[in-house]
Scaffold this active site. Sequence first.
Site, PDB file in Angstrom:
ATOM      1  N   GLU A 153      33.397 -23.334  -3.182  1.00  0.00           N
ATOM      2  CA  GLU A 153      34.520 -24.068  -3.775  1.00  0.00           C
ATOM      3  C   GLU A 153      35.252 -23.244  -4.822  1.00  0.00           C
ATOM      4  O   GLU A 153      35.261 -23.584  -6.018  1.00  0.00           O
ATOM      5  CB  GLU A 153      34.051 -25.385  -4.378  1.00  0.00           C
ATOM      6  CG  GLU A 153      33.708 -26.423  -3.332  1.00  0.00           C
ATOM      7  CD  GLU A 153      33.536 -27.824  -3.899  1.00  0.00           C
ATOM      8  OE1 GLU A 153      33.380 -27.962  -5.131  1.00  0.00           O
ATOM      9  OE2 GLU A 153      33.561 -28.784  -3.116  1.00  0.00           O
ATOM     10  N   GLU A 308      30.729 -30.245   3.578  1.00  0.00           N
ATOM     11  CA  GLU A 308      30.068 -31.012   2.512  1.00  0.00           C
ATOM     12  C   GLU A 308      30.646 -32.414   2.466  1.00  0.00           C
ATOM     13  O   GLU A 308      31.876 -32.579   2.529  1.00  0.00           O
ATOM     14  CB  GLU A 308      30.361 -30.404   1.137  1.00  0.00           C
ATOM     15  CG  GLU A 308      29.412 -29.371   0.642  1.00  0.00           C
ATOM     16  CD  GLU A 308      29.720 -29.024  -0.822  1.00  0.00           C
ATOM     17  OE1 GLU A 308      30.083 -29.913  -1.609  1.00  0.00           O
ATOM     18  OE2 GLU A 308      29.616 -27.835  -1.159  1.00  0.00           O
TER      19      GLU A 308
HETATM   20  C1  GAL Z   1      30.886 -29.873  -4.555  1.00  0.00           C
HETATM   21  C2  GAL Z   1      30.069 -28.618  -4.673  1.00  0.00           C
HETATM   22  C3  GAL Z   1      28.605 -28.878  -4.407  1.00  0.00           C
HETATM   23  C4  GAL Z   1      28.160 -30.103  -5.146  1.00  0.00           C
HETATM   24  C5  GAL Z   1      29.013 -31.267  -4.717  1.00  0.00           C
HETATM   25  C6  GAL Z   1      28.621 -32.572  -5.341  1.00  0.00           C
HETATM   26  O1  GAL Z   1      32.022 -29.788  -5.342  1.00  0.00           O
HETATM   27  O2  GAL Z   1      30.511 -27.626  -3.783  1.00  0.00           O
HETATM   28  O3  GAL Z   1      27.867 -27.757  -4.799  1.00  0.00           O
HETATM   29  O4  GAL Z   1      28.266 -29.889  -6.518  1.00  0.00           O
HETATM   30  O5  GAL Z   1      30.336 -31.007  -5.070  1.00  0.00           O
HETATM   31  O6  GAL Z   1      29.486 -33.624  -4.980  1.00  0.00           O
END
Ligand code: GAL
Length: 691
Positions: A153, A308
């Site tokens: 990110e 994710e």
């Molecule tokens: C994203 C990040 C992850 C984790 C996740 C939690 O922004 O890439 O590592 O922190 O959020 O929602």
Amino acid sequence: MTVPQRWPLPAMAFGGDWNPDQWPREVWQHDITLMQQLGVNLLSLPVFAWPQLEPSEGEYRTDWLAEILDALDAAGIGVALATGTATPPAWLVRAHPEMLPVRADGVRLDFGSRQSYCPSSPVFRDRVAALTTMLATRFGDHPALRLWHVSNEYGDHISRCWCEVCAASFRRWLLRRHGSLAGINAAWGTKVWGQVYTDVEQIEVPRVTPGPDNPARLLDFERFCSDNVLELFRLELDILAELTPGVPRTTNFMGLFHDLDYWRFAAVEDLVSNDAYPDPGNAASHTDIALSYGLMRSLKSLPWLLIESAPSAVSWRPVNVPKAPGQLRAHALQAVAHGSDGAMFFQWRAARTGPERFHSAVLGHRGEASRSFAEASQLAADLATLAPVVGSRVRSSVAMVVDWDTIWALRPDASLPAEISWHAEAYQQHAALHQLGLAVDSVALPDSDLSRYSVVVAPTLYVTSDAQAEALEAFVRAGGTLVVGPFSGVVNECEQVHAGGPPGPLRELLGVEVDEQWPLLETGEQIVEFDSGARTVGRFWAEWIEPSDDVEVVAHYDGRPLHDLPAITCRRLGKGAAYYVSAGLPLDALTPWLHQVCAEAGVDVRMSANPWVEVVTRTDGATDYVFVINHAPTPAEARGPADADVLLAPDGDPPVRRTSGLSITLPPFGVAVLRMPSTTPSLHHVHSIEV
Ligand code: GAL
Ligand code: ZN
């Protein structure tokens, strides 16, 4: 660029971030057994393990990672191998405190979270290159390797830094962009307010100033910062391309993230992957997230990957509402409907320590007993059923212009007539189209192929170049319908108001001249009356427009101060039409109006009787897959063509086939996927699913 052989997977990707380095060895095999049980086929790791991989400068420890990768390979699980560069270790930061990022107010941010780096820092870049090189050399031909997951990110915490190193890079960037100091002075119009620079060294990054800053400097700084992070990304990409040419490379995006121009980022990677965290506490979140999914599938005009998402609650909102039963599946399959070839989660096993200990995980703190584990198991089965959908494309006949110059330039401190946000306007326009059952793609101007679409909308095109205007005009002349929102064609790429005023290079195309912007006070209202007689209350924005003679006035302002002046205009040009909407229309007026515009443009559109049910079609040219998703906590009914096959049936009552059609009952958050032969290769065509 052809997508290298390790991708796509033969099935929908399913898995998530796994952080075994945060757990004792006993947990590893247990986790892998559970993953196999669930059918996990892809994991992201080790995203945050730099200190474990390199405990001191140049001392690399990879045996533990090799052991894990071997075990995963033996279990048939692939890996999106992270380069681990998002979290520089304490030893590096303490040895080189100058690599820590600096805020606009001069405060240097300390170690103790993640992304503790200035994107320009030479020492940071050196160590990033070394770690990436080491991992690529050591694991480049590991059989578990499917993808490179570069950093994490970019820009999430740090995308802008105001340190001296960044200032020097900014100066070099400016000279490249504008050619010379004279070029910078001219582009920024520095004679206003006596800001003329006589030596390039006098130019700084825009720190805190006594009064309003030069908007052109601010915009150039946004561009520089995005390019600067892109340079950091490319540093890793180039190393990986050289050392592991067959392995596709991605970095995880964050939807419609403000700070980075994702068109430029996507152009240099092999696969678009995205992190999506729609808020279960916000009833509109499924609508808004669909806009960012449209961007993801459009960035490379290819399927993308939801790399994710949260199994349930996140831990970074003021109030973190969990997902209702079934919502994990509805959210994941919404991404698949919109072109993702899989669904992955952050994270596999919940952390017991650190800032994310209250973030949901597939294995919550109750392990396999967790509700999210049961829900993820069900999703895994659904994704297995949906394997034939892999590689197919989303049908869409409407696209939205997404342009980071406009996004950046419309900053609240840019001394504009009033605050106007691209994101707010975009979500509003998209919400109307979404309610009409339309899946909206994204386009970049002037590069995207607009001829694929019947309708192109631009929430606001504040920054407009001649080339962009030409692309839009060619689209309209060839038969396209264009809808341009307020405050468009106002400035050029240097934030200079176009000669003659807005809409600048769009003047011919739209057939209007804007004499003045007429923003309304928060309490202000300006009635807008359509030629149908329908009336609505316009808010926040209006404009004094002078139309040319051959322009149709579609709606006008009623009541002082803009009484009888046009609010919405239409110019027919060539085979198409260009609409200009100068008013801030509420959703309940925008939706029926866009319904009419899209229908006239030949788009298959219908006002959904149930806005909670989303219908999206993917096609591989031979077969269409129609996703019908109920985003509501209450059941819903849908009807499809009688000849449709049910590829994925919702829970509960099976669909009933009648001569009049297929009748489907969707439970709360239920999803059905229908399969039918493609009747047309055109991505425009949509199926008549009634909801
Ligand atoms: C994203 C990040 C992850 C984790 C996740 C939690 O922004 O890439 O590592 O922190 O959020 O929602
Ligand atoms: Zn810096």
